[in-house]
Design a protein around this motif. Structure first.
Motif, PDB file in Angstrom:
ATOM      1  N   ARG A 224      15.858  36.011 -10.346  1.00 28.33           N
ATOM      2  CA  ARG A 224      14.876  34.783 -10.219  1.00 28.33           C
ATOM      3  C   ARG A 224      14.735  34.431  -9.134  1.00 28.33           C
ATOM      4  N   ARG A 225      15.856  34.430  -7.936  1.00 28.38           N
ATOM      5  CA  ARG A 225      16.047  33.914  -6.546  1.00 28.38           C
ATOM      6  C   ARG A 225      14.574  34.282  -6.021  1.00 28.38           C
ATOM      7  N   ARG A 226      14.631  35.692  -5.805  1.00 28.56           N
ATOM      8  CA  ARG A 226      13.583  36.039  -5.474  1.00 28.56           C
ATOM      9  C   ARG A 226      12.342  35.849  -5.379  1.00 28.56           C
ATOM     10  N   ARG A 227      11.796  35.643  -6.948  1.00 30.18           N
ATOM     11  CA  ARG A 227      10.334  35.115  -7.486  1.00 30.18           C
ATOM     12  C   ARG A 227       9.968  33.949  -7.377  1.00 30.18           C
ATOM     13  N   ALA A 228      11.729  32.904  -7.035  1.00 28.35           N
ATOM     14  CA  ALA A 228      11.617  31.518  -6.183  1.00 28.35           C
ATOM     15  C   ALA A 228      10.723  31.746  -5.382  1.00 28.35           C
ATOM     16  N   ILE A 229      11.310  32.639  -4.643  1.00 27.60           N
ATOM     17  CA  ILE A 229      11.184  32.893  -3.109  1.00 27.60           C
ATOM     18  C   ILE A 229       9.551  33.164  -3.039  1.00 27.60           C
ATOM     19  N   THR A 230       9.262  33.861  -3.698  1.00 28.45           N
ATOM     20  CA  THR A 230       8.019  34.194  -3.093  1.00 28.45           C
ATOM     21  C   THR A 230       6.637  33.332  -3.902  1.00 28.45           C
ATOM     22  N   ASP A 231       7.164  32.342  -5.334  1.00 29.35           N
ATOM     23  CA  ASP A 231       6.363  31.551  -5.500  1.00 29.35           C
ATOM     24  C   ASP A 231       6.217  30.462  -5.111  1.00 29.35           C
ATOM     25  N   VAL A 232       7.381  30.304  -3.906  1.00 25.96           N
ATOM     26  CA  VAL A 232       6.882  29.151  -2.272  1.00 25.96           C
ATOM     27  C   VAL A 232       6.705  29.782  -1.177  1.00 25.96           C
TER      28      VAL A 232
END
Length: 416
Positions: free
Chosen positions: A174-182
């Motif tokens: 989830r953290r990596r997906r959030a970073i990608t979205d940001v």
């Protein structure tokens, strides 16, 4: 994949110390039980788990700068543990030791491989091999009661370790997906900014072209300066378009316009120094710009990025270090512009460290700065404060030389 823990460095050190203490006490218990045996060194299966496989499993579970890759450590420990268990089955010896330290090391390895191994298939295979090695430990005692009781206890421990590992793995995903979205959102924000700047340049070119057409019949000598301005504006527009295309090819937005950067930063620092609310801790910010920074020729996208860096840094200071003193400094040479925002430690203890660690604002800033061939870094200061620093190439510098180096030098590779 790194093992990210949402704790402060002090809490991480405390967790490490507690883990080492738990391993030490477990090893001490193994040694005491071995010493109480009538003849502790009569059989190898009695002392090997305490003096060899147990410490090796513990060292494999720990992570240091000298540690081999995790998968290599896992398979070495699995082979050693299964080999000793097979020897105990082939030549059963009454009173052979189980090895609590070895059990703890193997369970921690199950947790780590479940949480950290990047490929799911590899993580499943490693966890299965470790679990099999753990469940064969009770057979070393040579009694059915030890196998049943030990198997139950170890099964529960494995279930807890695998559950925690899967939860940590899901949190990291989830953290990596959030970073990608940001990062993607910041690319789109930068693309919108560049689009507005290109439209601004093109409007100026069109207006000047019409002006040249109008004044040519009556004042031909005034056309040449207008054409020079058109050529310069066209060059800047072309450079902005190239940056826009490059950003788009790579995988709370406020539309900013070109303006006086120092004036906008002065207003920003002044608003930061103003009281946020009644009873709130006063915050003070000081803006400092060297003569080179004041006279540097900045492209509009660099001005916007500098503004965003200072805005995000001051927002984090007010949020995570209320009452801290902040300083904004701009410096430049012939090829680079540096913006550095620092703050002192908060007068009162706050739940989060200075600068914070829960949001993704700094990640978005890094994406924006690197898209402009610059570099960005942030981190704590020795006195308990926080520092945010960005280096951006000036229009005359060649692209692709984004790296930190002290003002006054011209070698970006001097600092990483």
């Amino acid at each position: 994949m790194d093992w990210h823990l949402p704790f402060t460095p002090a809490v991480k050190r405390l967790i490490t110390v507690c883990g080492l203490l738990a391993f030490a006490l477990t090893w001490l218990a193994d040694i005491v039980l071995l010493a109480r045996s009538p003849d502790p060194f009569h059989t190898a299966t009695n002392w090997l788990p305490i003096l060899v496989t147990g410490p090796v499993a513990t060292l494999a579970a720990l992570e240091t700068r000298f540690s081999p890759p995790l998968l290599r450590r896992i398979w070495v420990v699995v082979v050693m543990s299964l080999a000793l268990s097979c020897v105990s089955i082939a030549a059963p010896q009454h009173g052979s030791s189980w090895g609590a330290l070895e059990s703890a090391g193997l369970v921690v390895l199950v947790l780590r491989t479940t949480a950290q191994t990047p490929r799911t298939a590899t993580a499943a295979a490693s966890a299965a091999a470790l679990s099999f090695a753990v469940l064969t430990l009770p057979v070393r005692r040579g009694s059915w009661s030890a196998i049943v009781e030990g198997g139950y206890v170890l099964t529960v421990a494995l279930a807890v370790a695998i559950t925690l590992g899967c939860a940590m793995r899901a949190q990291e995903a989830r953290r990596r997906r959030a970073i990608t979205d940001v990062r993607q959102a910041e690319r789109l924000a930068l693309a919108r900014d560049l689009h507005d700047l290109i439209a601004h340049h093109m409007t100026g070119i069109i207006v000047q072209a019409h002006a040249a057409t109008a004044v040519y019949p009556t004042a031909p000598d005034k056309v040449e300066p207008i054409l020079r301005n058109i050529a310069q504006a066209g060059t800047e527009t072309l450079e902005s378009m190239r940056r826009l295309v490059r950003v788009l090819r790579e995988d709370n937005h406020t539309a900013l316009r070109p303006g006086d950067l120092l004036s906008e930063l002065s207003e920003l620092t002044a608003s930061h120094s103003a009281p946020a609310a009644a009873g709130a801790s006063p915050c003070a910010a000081r803006l400092e710009a060297t003569a080179a920074a004041r006279t540097a020729h900045l492209s509009p996208e660099v001005e916007i990025s500098v503004y965003r860096v200072v805005q995000e840094a001051l927002t984090n200071i007010r949020r995570h270090a209320p009452g801290a003193q902040a300083g904004v400094r701009l410096d430049a040479d012939d090829t680079w512009l540096w913006v550095r925002v620092t703050n002192t430690a908060a007068p009162k203890r706050t739940p989060s460290p200075a600068g914070g660690h829960g949001g993704f604002g700094l990640i978005g800033l890094r994406e924006r700065i690197e898209a402009l061939d610059g570099t960005f870094r942030s981190g704590p200061l020795p006195d308990g404060g926080w520092e945010v620093e960005a280096a951006l190439p000036l229009p005359a510098s060649a692209p692709g030389q984004g790296a930190f180096h002290p003002p006054g030098t011209h070698r970006p590779s001097d600092r990483g």
